[in-house]
Design an enzyme around this catalytic site. Sequence first.
Site, PDB file in Angstrom:
ATOM      1  N   HIS A  72       0.836  -1.209   0.000  1.00 21.60           N
ATOM      2  CA  HIS A  72       0.000   0.000   0.000  1.00 21.60           C
ATOM      3  C   HIS A  72       0.870   1.257   0.000  1.00 21.60           C
ATOM      4  CE1 HIS A  72      -4.093  -1.683   1.553  1.00 21.60           C
ATOM      5  NE2 HIS A  72      -3.574  -2.420   0.591  1.00 21.60           N
ATOM      6  N   TYR A 205      -9.119   5.451   7.775  1.00 21.18           N
ATOM      7  CA  TYR A 205      -9.187   5.841   9.193  1.00 21.18           C
ATOM      8  C   TYR A 205     -10.252   6.931   9.303  1.00 21.18           C
ATOM      9  CZ  TYR A 205      -4.717   3.469  10.147  1.00 21.18           C
ATOM     10  OH  TYR A 205      -3.723   2.532  10.296  1.00 21.18           O
ATOM     11  N   PRO A 297      -3.427   0.731  18.994  1.00 20.67           N
ATOM     12  CA  PRO A 297      -3.208   0.219  17.633  1.00 20.67           C
ATOM     13  C   PRO A 297      -3.368   1.242  16.494  1.00 20.67           C
ATOM     14  CG  PRO A 297      -5.268  -0.639  18.539  1.00 20.67           C
ATOM     15  CD  PRO A 297      -4.585   0.097  19.646  1.00 20.67           C
ATOM     16  N   LYS A 301       1.648   0.268  15.063  1.00 15.63           N
ATOM     17  CA  LYS A 301       3.077   0.252  15.406  1.00 15.63           C
ATOM     18  C   LYS A 301       3.500  -0.921  16.302  1.00 15.63           C
ATOM     19  CE  LYS A 301       4.454   3.709  13.084  1.00 15.63           C
ATOM     20  NZ  LYS A 301       4.298   3.046  11.802  1.00 15.63           N
ATOM     21  N   TYR A 389       4.110   6.890   9.615  1.00 12.17           N
ATOM     22  CA  TYR A 389       3.281   5.726   9.299  1.00 12.17           C
ATOM     23  C   TYR A 389       4.105   4.638   8.591  1.00 12.17           C
ATOM     24  CZ  TYR A 389      -0.960   3.105   8.342  1.00 12.17           C
ATOM     25  OH  TYR A 389      -1.919   2.121   8.324  1.00 12.17           O
TER      26      TYR A 389
HETATM   27  P1  RFL Z   1       2.872 -11.361  21.881  1.00  8.42           P
HETATM   28  O1  RFL Z   1       2.358 -11.457  20.503  1.00  8.42           O
HETATM   29  O2  RFL Z   1       1.946 -10.998  22.973  1.00  8.42           O
HETATM   30  O3  RFL Z   1       3.582 -12.750  22.211  1.00  8.42           O
HETATM   31  C1  RFL Z   1       4.026 -13.055  23.504  1.00  8.42           C
HETATM   32  C2  RFL Z   1       3.995 -14.560  23.653  1.00  8.42           C
HETATM   33  O4  RFL Z   1       4.488 -14.896  24.943  1.00  8.42           O
HETATM   34  C3  RFL Z   1       3.650 -15.912  25.501  1.00  8.42           C
HETATM   35  N1  RFL Z   1       3.779 -15.860  26.971  1.00  8.42           N
HETATM   36  C4  RFL Z   1       4.532 -16.724  27.673  1.00  8.42           C
HETATM   37  N2  RFL Z   1       5.308 -17.745  27.292  1.00  8.42           N
HETATM   38  C5  RFL Z   1       5.950 -18.434  28.263  1.00  8.42           C
HETATM   39  N3  RFL Z   1       5.837 -18.142  29.581  1.00  8.42           N
HETATM   40  C6  RFL Z   1       5.074 -17.132  30.017  1.00  8.42           C
HETATM   41  N4  RFL Z   1       4.977 -16.845  31.320  1.00  8.42           N
HETATM   42  C7  RFL Z   1       4.386 -16.367  29.031  1.00  8.42           C
HETATM   43  N5  RFL Z   1       3.548 -15.304  29.089  1.00  8.42           N
HETATM   44  C8  RFL Z   1       3.193 -15.013  27.838  1.00  8.42           C
HETATM   45  C9  RFL Z   1       2.280 -15.555  24.990  1.00  8.42           C
HETATM   46  O5  RFL Z   1       1.404 -16.678  25.031  1.00  8.42           O
HETATM   47  C10 RFL Z   1       2.590 -15.104  23.585  1.00  8.42           C
HETATM   48  O6  RFL Z   1       2.537 -16.166  22.650  1.00  8.42           O
HETATM   49  O7  RFL Z   1       4.083 -10.305  21.975  1.00  8.42           O
HETATM   50  P2  RFL Z   1       5.219  -9.962  20.881  1.00  8.42           P
HETATM   51  O8  RFL Z   1       5.825 -11.187  20.297  1.00  8.42           O
HETATM   52  O9  RFL Z   1       6.084  -8.962  21.527  1.00  8.42           O
HETATM   53  O10 RFL Z   1       4.434  -9.295  19.662  1.00  8.42           O
HETATM   54  C11 RFL Z   1       3.839  -8.049  19.789  1.00  8.42           C
HETATM   55  C12 RFL Z   1       2.569  -7.993  18.952  1.00  8.42           C
HETATM   56  O11 RFL Z   1       1.815  -9.166  19.136  1.00  8.42           O
HETATM   57  C13 RFL Z   1       1.734  -6.775  19.349  1.00  8.42           C
HETATM   58  O12 RFL Z   1       2.538  -5.608  19.453  1.00  8.42           O
HETATM   59  C14 RFL Z   1       0.625  -6.433  18.393  1.00  8.42           C
HETATM   60  O13 RFL Z   1      -0.158  -7.524  18.024  1.00  8.42           O
HETATM   61  C15 RFL Z   1      -0.220  -5.372  19.076  1.00  8.42           C
HETATM   62  N6  RFL Z   1      -1.544  -5.330  18.559  1.00  8.42           N
HETATM   63  C16 RFL Z   1      -1.715  -4.743  17.358  1.00  8.42           C
HETATM   64  N7  RFL Z   1      -0.651  -4.165  16.743  1.00  8.42           N
HETATM   65  C17 RFL Z   1      -0.787  -3.592  15.558  1.00  8.42           C
HETATM   66  O14 RFL Z   1       0.211  -3.081  15.016  1.00  8.42           O
HETATM   67  N8  RFL Z   1      -2.031  -3.562  14.949  1.00  8.42           N
HETATM   68  C18 RFL Z   1      -3.138  -4.148  15.541  1.00  8.42           C
HETATM   69  O15 RFL Z   1      -4.220  -4.152  14.979  1.00  8.42           O
HETATM   70  C19 RFL Z   1      -3.005  -4.759  16.780  1.00  8.42           C
HETATM   71  N9  RFL Z   1      -4.065  -5.359  17.411  1.00  8.42           N
HETATM   72  C20 RFL Z   1      -2.620  -5.928  19.252  1.00  8.42           C
HETATM   73  C21 RFL Z   1      -3.884  -5.937  18.637  1.00  8.42           C
HETATM   74  C22 RFL Z   1      -2.461  -6.506  20.523  1.00  8.42           C
HETATM   75  C23 RFL Z   1      -3.521  -7.069  21.227  1.00  8.42           C
HETATM   76  N10 RFL Z   1      -3.281  -7.592  22.561  1.00  8.42           N
HETATM   77  C24 RFL Z   1      -1.955  -7.637  23.106  1.00  8.42           C
HETATM   78  C25 RFL Z   1      -4.246  -7.955  23.481  1.00  8.42           C
HETATM   79  C26 RFL Z   1      -4.955  -6.546  19.297  1.00  8.42           C
HETATM   80  C27 RFL Z   1      -4.787  -7.117  20.578  1.00  8.42           C
HETATM   81  C28 RFL Z   1      -6.000  -7.764  21.193  1.00  8.42           C
HETATM   82  C1  PHB Z   2      -5.362  -4.171  11.181  1.00 12.64           C
HETATM   83  O1  PHB Z   2      -5.467  -4.472   9.984  1.00 12.64           O
HETATM   84  O2  PHB Z   2      -5.635  -4.978  12.079  1.00 12.64           O
HETATM   85  C2  PHB Z   2      -4.915  -2.803  11.551  1.00 12.64           C
HETATM   86  C3  PHB Z   2      -4.479  -1.953  10.560  1.00 12.64           C
HETATM   87  C4  PHB Z   2      -4.075  -0.667  10.880  1.00 12.64           C
HETATM   88  C5  PHB Z   2      -4.099  -0.258  12.193  1.00 12.64           C
HETATM   89  C6  PHB Z   2      -4.517  -1.115  13.193  1.00 12.64           C
HETATM   90  C7  PHB Z   2      -4.933  -2.411  12.866  1.00 12.64           C
HETATM   91  O3  PHB Z   2      -3.730   1.009  12.495  1.00 12.64           O
END
Ligand code: RFL
Ligand code: PHB
Length: 399
Positions: A72, A205, A297, A301, A389
Amino acid sequence: MRTQVAIIGAGPSGLLLGQLLHKAGIDAVVIERQSADYVLGRIRAGVLEQVCVDMLDEAGVGTRMHKEGLVHGGFEMLFQGRRHRIDMHALTGGKSVMVYGQTEVTHDLMDARSAAGLTTIYSASNVSVHDFDGPRPRVLYQTEGPDGPQQHAIDCDFIAGCDGFHGVCRASVPQDALTTYEKVYPFGWLGILADVPPVSHELIYANTERGFALCSMRSETRSRYYVQCELTDRVEQWSDDAFWDELRARLDPQAREQLVTGPSIEKSIAPLRSFVAEPMRFGRLFLAGDAAHIVPPTGAKGLNLAASDVKYLSSALIEHYREKSDAGIDHYSDRCLRRVWKAERFSWWFTSLMHRFPDTAGFGQKVQEAELDYLIHSESAARSLAENYVGLPLDFAEP
Ligand code: RFL
Ligand code: PHB
């Protein structure tokens, strides 16, 4: 068991670190609390910066992303009923982002890990980290054996805390050694995943009187949509129809007409939070990704910051083993935090601009409208948004 680096957590941070270390000939074991299927069932981020794309290539897991991901060069901002395009490509001298889901990234990394025969321990319980302030750190955990729980120990040189916001690593650091900064927002995002074509070929957005909305996607046939919701809302209260009605009400007339709806595959509510823990290194324990910081989110980032931490950490560990230099290890925390705080600032700013806050009546709303108007009429303002971005460059200069 003995390994060079014990990685706690098989999210994107832990798996990507494992892959980069493997490519450099460094031995690592990944210990994960959940099953692989559970990890793959979490629907999270969708937008990858170029820095993250380059790292996945470097880790040798980029083939499917380049085939199936969507490049994109812009996105749209909708306010006061009209859409305006931010031409990231033109504003940043040709940069773009890759739309490819975190689930797919995780899948590709898990496949590469098992193809290379590397050790991942899933469903590990009572994981604990020890002695990271000395030369011989240790990780203890349990697995379920035929005769009940079995205790295991891993001796290692370093521990990488890639275990997310609720993990054990940050919690194991003496609390007086840690400074935390936090901001909790007074709303959440209700997200839906559905096998319907996206309403537009780029992300939208939207800042509307009814609250924020985001139209995103995972492919040309799978859409990801969000609406700002109350923190007290429960996902069971939101039928698919209620979601689609609310989203439609937050779109412009053309998008409203083009919106294709269908049954949800996944529906969840995420609270929004800004959080940073400093520093990110304690002796031989490193925190990376959500274990150290959370962003709301808006701006996508979270995953990208996790990837840049992993870049700094893998480089530091490679330097340690290959060049016998600890400079990268000593600079790890400061290098990460400089980038983290810039992404924290951007995510907070973009969240503040696009959402309805309890006090967004009157003055607050007028300021949002003025800033949005400024953004689409000032090339410098639009360039600043676009530059953040697509992602700020990695900086290896001494902090
Ligand atoms: P993760 O993905 O949370 O992975 C951490 C892993 O550690 C495990 N864990 C353990 N393992 C062993 N022993 C323990 N005591 C443990 N405790 C936990 C967990 O089961 C898990 O598998 O962290 P990581 O790898 O740093 O990755 C970061 C990303 O996942 C995160 O920044 C993003 O997904 C944030 N986020 C979003 N980011 C975006 O850029 N766009 C989004 O749309 C977006 N949606 C989200 C999100 C994060 C969410 N969370 C944390 C609730 C939506 C949600 C619901
Ligand atoms: C998503 O596709 O889940 C998404 C994309 C852009 C954002 C947050 C989430 O800023």
